[in-house]
Design a protein around this motif. Structure first.
Motif, mmCIF file in Angstrom:
data_model
loop_
_atom_site.group_PDB
_atom_site.id
_atom_site.type_symbol
_atom_site.label_atom_id
_atom_site.label_comp_id
_atom_site.label_asym_id
_atom_site.label_seq_id
_atom_site.Cartn_x
_atom_site.Cartn_y
_atom_site.Cartn_z
ATOM 1 N N VAL A 104 -90.051 -34.938 -82.900
ATOM 2 C CA VAL A 104 -89.121 -33.974 -82.558
ATOM 3 C C VAL A 104 -89.293 -33.454 -80.986
ATOM 4 C CG1 VAL A 104 -88.594 -31.456 -82.939
ATOM 5 C CG2 VAL A 104 -89.185 -32.808 -85.067
ATOM 6 N N PHE A 105 -88.510 -33.822 -80.294
ATOM 7 C CA PHE A 105 -88.674 -33.846 -78.949
ATOM 8 C C PHE A 105 -87.799 -32.681 -78.376
ATOM 9 C CE2 PHE A 105 -89.024 -38.316 -79.404
ATOM 10 C CZ PHE A 105 -89.876 -38.643 -78.526
ATOM 11 N N HIS A 106 -88.594 -31.714 -77.712
ATOM 12 C CA HIS A 106 -88.031 -30.478 -77.133
ATOM 13 C C HIS A 106 -87.472 -30.563 -75.785
ATOM 14 C CE1 HIS A 106 -89.517 -27.992 -80.666
ATOM 15 N NE2 HIS A 106 -90.536 -28.976 -80.744
ATOM 16 N N ARG A 107 -86.330 -30.179 -75.731
ATOM 17 C CA ARG A 107 -85.493 -30.316 -74.425
ATOM 18 C C ARG A 107 -86.265 -29.152 -73.381
ATOM 19 N NH1 ARG A 107 -83.243 -34.469 -73.431
ATOM 20 N NH2 ARG A 107 -83.037 -35.428 -75.222
ATOM 21 N N ALA A 108 -86.186 -29.536 -72.128
ATOM 22 C CA ALA A 108 -86.728 -28.585 -71.014
ATOM 23 C C ALA A 108 -86.007 -27.332 -71.060
ATOM 24 C CB ALA A 108 -86.735 -29.467 -69.668
ATOM 25 N N PRO A 109 -86.688 -26.362 -70.861
ATOM 26 C CA PRO A 109 -85.710 -25.226 -70.730
ATOM 27 C C PRO A 109 -84.666 -25.177 -69.521
ATOM 28 C CG PRO A 109 -88.138 -24.643 -70.024
ATOM 29 C CD PRO A 109 -88.039 -26.206 -70.633
ATOM 30 N N ASP B 172 -83.372 -23.552 -80.075
ATOM 31 C CA ASP B 172 -84.205 -24.473 -79.582
ATOM 32 C C ASP B 172 -83.593 -25.968 -79.485
ATOM 33 O OD1 ASP B 172 -86.673 -25.707 -78.522
ATOM 34 O OD2 ASP B 172 -87.468 -25.733 -80.725
ATOM 35 N N GLU B 173 -83.227 -26.378 -78.511
ATOM 36 C CA GLU B 173 -82.581 -27.762 -78.424
ATOM 37 C C GLU B 173 -83.650 -28.742 -78.536
ATOM 38 O OE1 GLU B 173 -79.793 -28.807 -75.244
ATOM 39 O OE2 GLU B 173 -79.523 -26.278 -74.980
ATOM 40 N N THR B 174 -83.392 -29.831 -79.644
ATOM 41 C CA THR B 174 -84.571 -30.829 -79.828
ATOM 42 C C THR B 174 -83.771 -32.020 -80.001
ATOM 43 O OG1 THR B 174 -84.138 -30.389 -82.119
ATOM 44 C CG2 THR B 174 -86.208 -29.150 -81.000
ATOM 45 N N THR B 175 -84.286 -33.248 -79.804
ATOM 46 C CA THR B 175 -83.954 -34.514 -80.433
ATOM 47 C C THR B 175 -84.845 -34.875 -81.475
ATOM 48 O OG1 THR B 175 -82.894 -34.947 -78.093
ATOM 49 C CG2 THR B 175 -83.562 -36.725 -79.721
#
Length: 179
Positions: A57-62, A73-76
């Motif tokens: 689960v990758f979290h996008r930069a703010p 929370d934007e994730t890939t």
């Protein structure tokens, strides 16, 4: 700053990784380490070390300062569930650990390299079966490109960017003497 990777084991045995940045920001790796990872993965497959499923689960930069924050929370999310991919991830985890950005970058670059080799027919001259059934010989240009080319948002290589990078004249096909 929070730890870049947190790992937890789910009750059903899968490993879940929370990564504080997106796949595109994973670092390059030394080509010799990518080759070492390739060999370790091949050995793990021979030994049938399948490894557990993994969820990345990758979290996008703010958003940048002054921008409105993203909704939620934007994730890939990337699942490593295929038995072969699980095996290769297990090999890299045993070799260098997937709980570090370098280890995770190495694993995802290896998986991205295998994936692009299966869909990009034009790459066929950049790898060859090694003699004696010992795996695949990779052209140094392909290995170098895979080690340094950024991954995309889905942790794959952009085929067009790879093609541009490898469009310079290359030495003759592996295993074929020059004319």
């Amino acid at each position: 700053m929070p730890e870049p990777i947190r790992v937890v084991r789910a009750p059903h045995g899968a490993l879940a990784y929370a990564i504080a940045l997106p796949p595109e920001r994973l670092p390059p790796v030394p080509p010799r380490e990518l080759l070492r990872a390739w060999d370790a993965a091949r050995e793990a497959a021979t030994a049938r070390l399948w490894g557990p499923p993994r969820m990345l689960v990758f979290h996008r930069a703010p958003a940048a300062a002054g921008d409105a924050p993203p909704e939620g929370d934007e994730t890939t999310e990337i699942a490593i569930a295929d038995p072969d991919a699980r095996c290769w991830a297990e090999a890299i985890d045993r070799l260098v650990g997937l709980d570090s950005l370098g280890g995770l970058a190495l694993c995802l670059r290896l998986l991205a390299l295998v994936e692009v080799m299966t869909r990009a027919a034009w790459l066929a001259d950049l790898f060859d079966l090694a003699p004696g059934g010992r795996g695949i010989a990779l052209h140094p240009s392909l290995l170098g490109a895979a080690a340094r080319l950024p991954l995309d948002a889905t942790a794959r290589f952009d085929e067009a960017v790879l093609a541009r990078l490898l469009s310079r004249p290359l030495p003759p096909r592996l295993g074929v003497p020059a004319a």
